[in-house]
Each structure stands twice: as structure tokens, then as C-alpha cells.
Design an enzyme around this catalytic site. Structure first.
Site, PDB file in Angstrom:
ATOM      1  N   GLY A  18      41.824  43.807  29.409  1.00  0.00           N
ATOM      2  CA  GLY A  18      40.835  43.894  30.477  1.00  0.00           C
ATOM      3  C   GLY A  18      41.469  44.315  31.787  1.00  0.00           C
ATOM      4  O   GLY A  18      41.094  43.842  32.861  1.00  0.00           O
ATOM      5  N   ALA A  19      42.439  45.260  31.704  1.00  0.00           N
ATOM      6  CA  ALA A  19      43.332  45.531  32.832  1.00  0.00           C
ATOM      7  C   ALA A  19      42.752  46.468  33.884  1.00  0.00           C
ATOM      8  O   ALA A  19      43.358  46.616  34.947  1.00  0.00           O
ATOM      9  CB  ALA A  19      44.643  46.122  32.305  1.00  0.00           C
ATOM     10  N   SER A  21      39.764  46.492  35.576  1.00  0.00           N
ATOM     11  CA  SER A  21      38.697  46.062  36.475  1.00  0.00           C
ATOM     12  C   SER A  21      38.900  44.608  36.872  1.00  0.00           C
ATOM     13  O   SER A  21      39.487  43.822  36.128  1.00  0.00           O
ATOM     14  CB  SER A  21      37.335  46.232  35.789  1.00  0.00           C
ATOM     15  N   GLY A  22      38.422  44.261  38.060  1.00  0.00           N
ATOM     16  CA  GLY A  22      38.351  42.871  38.485  1.00  0.00           C
ATOM     17  C   GLY A  22      39.672  42.131  38.475  1.00  0.00           C
ATOM     18  O   GLY A  22      40.688  42.608  38.997  1.00  0.00           O
ATOM     19  N   ILE A  23      39.673  40.936  37.883  1.00  0.00           N
ATOM     20  CA  ILE A  23      40.861  40.093  37.849  1.00  0.00           C
ATOM     21  C   ILE A  23      41.999  40.784  37.108  1.00  0.00           C
ATOM     22  O   ILE A  23      43.165  40.706  37.523  1.00  0.00           O
ATOM     23  CB  ILE A  23      40.527  38.736  37.205  1.00  0.00           C
ATOM     24  N   GLY A  24      41.695  41.468  36.003  1.00  0.00           N
ATOM     25  CA  GLY A  24      42.740  42.147  35.256  1.00  0.00           C
ATOM     26  C   GLY A  24      43.414  43.225  36.080  1.00  0.00           C
ATOM     27  O   GLY A  24      44.654  43.381  36.037  1.00  0.00           O
ATOM     28  N   TYR A 159      27.451  33.203  27.888  1.00  0.00           N
ATOM     29  CA  TYR A 159      28.773  33.284  28.521  1.00  0.00           C
ATOM     30  C   TYR A 159      29.403  31.895  28.623  1.00  0.00           C
ATOM     31  O   TYR A 159      30.589  31.714  28.314  1.00  0.00           O
ATOM     32  CB  TYR A 159      28.633  33.907  29.900  1.00  0.00           C
TER      33      TYR A 159
END
Length: 307
Positions: A18-19, A21-24, A159
Site C-alpha cells: 500500500g506504498a 498513497s496515504g500512510i504507506g 471495515y
């Protein structure tokens, strides 16, 4: 985990799912800024290539592998790329996830299964792949969960259920590894509201638009600091943001008082390790392929951590 020794970040190779976008994405940039080599995984090859070019342009060490974490064969290919490019890896971060808004009866079973395939099974596949490599050399597995794995809230049932499964699977893996005496640290990161585009990329079964995390939403670099802290320091659980910790605590102590309507709402656990980074708290006791953005729409409501 008390006997596990982890390398300084500058001497590590780190796999991040998940690199893009966002936290990744925030974790990828911070890790390379601190000298780590990284192997990136996501479904969007264009986003991976652009990110790799950005990192190399700054002198960073990076390779990438296109992968859908719902498929264990593709996850194994990520591990193989790390071995091919860097001779192996020292930390594996399971960050990829999916998100759907809607009442449980309004979200199709097909969509719920896909969410679990990515958010839960992706963590299982990544942890198994990482453990096969780390059982001899040692290292860290860091799973990005959520405070919503501690308690459910309205319109986010699938979720919350998946993150609850991630929490319990992480605990089970940790017990298994400790029982075998493996030199593997296993950490669960529990972010509260984070200012990322995660929610804008989510599938929405409510028929409304404009959903966002309630303030205060923290800068994704705050979550990245917690994740990278866990790559260097064995620690059991880390909450990101006081608001997230209070969400879990409130859900345990007064489950109907602190939750959105219609419902007005695991006790915190301790873990070894050095003091967590600023903005994070150790307990006292997406159907998106990635779009290259780490910030969401919170604007002035987002809380920034140190750069």
C-alpha cells in the site's frame, strides 16, 4: 519479543505494501529519508514507477513490485523482489487496505468479501511471507490496524470487522512466533483519524458524498513515525493520536456514550520497547489502487506532526 534485536533504520531494507498513497506513501518517503532501502508494493504500476523515480532522484534506494495483496502468489513475488534486489529484508509493513461506507445490509457480500481479501487476508499473506524470510535472520513485522478494530461505529461495519480480525490475527501470530522462539517482533499500529485520501477513494453505499474523518485528523507522517519506530524497536501495540486512544478507551469503558448515532460507542495492553515517537501512544495497560497522494481534504482541521 524482549529478546528481539532490530537494526537501525539506516541499515534496513523495508517492504511496504500500500506504498503509493496515504500512510504507506508517508512511510515510504520517511524511511528513505532516514537511509533505509525500500521495496514498494501496490496495484498501480504507474504510481509505483513515479514514486520510485522520485526516491531515486533524491539518492534513495528503491525497487517495486506490482501486487494485489489479496493474492498470496503476488505477495510472495514481493518478497522475492526484495531478495533479488537487496539480498533480503529486515522489516515488512502490511499497510494495504480497502474501505467501504454503508450499512451492513446495504454493502453487497461481494464488496464485503473484497474488503476482507485486501484488508484482512492481505495482512495474513504478508505476515506469512515475511515470517518465512525472517525466521532465521530476525526482523520486524508491522501491521497497520485501526482503533476501529477495537470498537465498531456506524456505516463502517465491514471495515471495523476486518480491522478487528487484523488485531486478533496479529496477536495470534505474535504468540505463535514467541512460542517458537523466533527473533521476530510483531507490532500492531492503531491509527485514529488520519488526514489521507483513503476515505475519498473508498466505495460508498450510503448515497451521500463528502464523508471525511472527524477532527482532529493527524498528518500521515505521525503514523509513519510510529510505524518506523516499530521497525527499530520491539513494541506490541502503538496508538497514533490521542483521539484514537480515547476512541478505543471510550469504546471499552462507555460503549454507548462516545459513538456516532445510532450507537452512542479490549482494554489497552502494554508492550515492551522504548518510548514511542511524538503523537503516538503505547497503551498504558481501499478499493483504490493508489493515486500518489498522502493528504486528504481536512485542511485546517488536520493536525500536523513534526516533519
Amino acid at each position: 519479543m524482549s529478546g528481539v534485536r532490530l537494526k537501525p533504520l539506516s541499515r534496513q531494507t523495508i517492504v511496504i505494501t500500500g506504498a503509493t498513497s496515504g500512510i504507506g506513501l508517508a512511510t515510504t518517503r520517511m524511511a528513505t529519508e532516514r537511509g533505509a532501502a525500500v521495496v514498494l508494493a501496490a496495484r498501480n504500476e504507474d504510481a509505483l514507477r513515479r514514486l520510485a523515480e522520485e526516491i531515486r532522484g533524491r539518492g534513495g534506494r528503491v525497487e517495486y513490485q506490482v501486487a494485489d495483496v489479496a493474492d498470496p502468489v503476488q505477495v510472495d513475488a514481493v518478497a522475492a523482489m526484495a531478495v533479488k534486489a537487496f539480498g533480503g529484508f529486515d522489516s515488512w509493513i502490511n499497510d494495504a487496505g480497502a474501505f467501504i461506507y454503508g450499512r451492513m445490509e446495504d454493502v453487497s457480500l461481494t464488496d464485503q468479501r473484497r474488503l476482507f481479501d485486501v484488508t484482512y487476508w492481505g495482512v495474513v499473506h504478508g505476515t506469512l511471507a515475511a515470517a518465512r524470510h525472517l525466521r532465521e535472520r530476525g526482523g520486524a513485522i508491522v501491521n497497520v490496524g485501526s482503533v476501529l478494530g477495537d470498537r465498531a461505529i456506524a456505516l463502517q461495519g465491514p471495515y471495523c470487522a476486518a480491522k478487528g480480525a487484523v488485531r486478533n490475527a496479529t496477536d495470534a501470530f505474535r504468540m505463535d512466533f514467541e512460542g517458537e522462539g523466533l527473533p521476530i517482533s510483531v507490532t500492531l499500529i492503531k491509527p485514529g483519524p488520519i488526514d489521507t485520501p483513503f476515505m475519498e477513494h473508498a466505495r460508498n453505499a450510503t448515497g451521500t458524498k463528502g464523508t471525511r474523518n472527524p477532527p482532529p485528523a493527524y498528518h500521515p507522517r505521525v503514523a509513519a513515525r510510529a510505524i518506523l519506530h516499530a521497525c527499530e524497536t520491539p513494541v506490541r501495540d502503538l496508538y497514533v493520536g490521542t483521539a484514537g486512544w480515547l476512541t478505543s478507551l471510550g469504546g471499552a469503558l462507555a460503549p454507548r456514550l462516545d459513538a456516532p448515532a445510532p450507537d452512542r460507542s479490549a482494554a489497552p495492553r502494554t508492550g515492551p520497547g522504548a518510548a514511542p515517537p511524538a503523537g503516538c501512544r503505547a497503551p498504558a495497560t481501499r478499493p483504490s489502487a493508489g493515486r500518489g497522494s498522502w493528504r486528504g481534504r481536512h485542511g485546517r482541521h488536520g493536525r500536523s506532526g513534526p516533519p
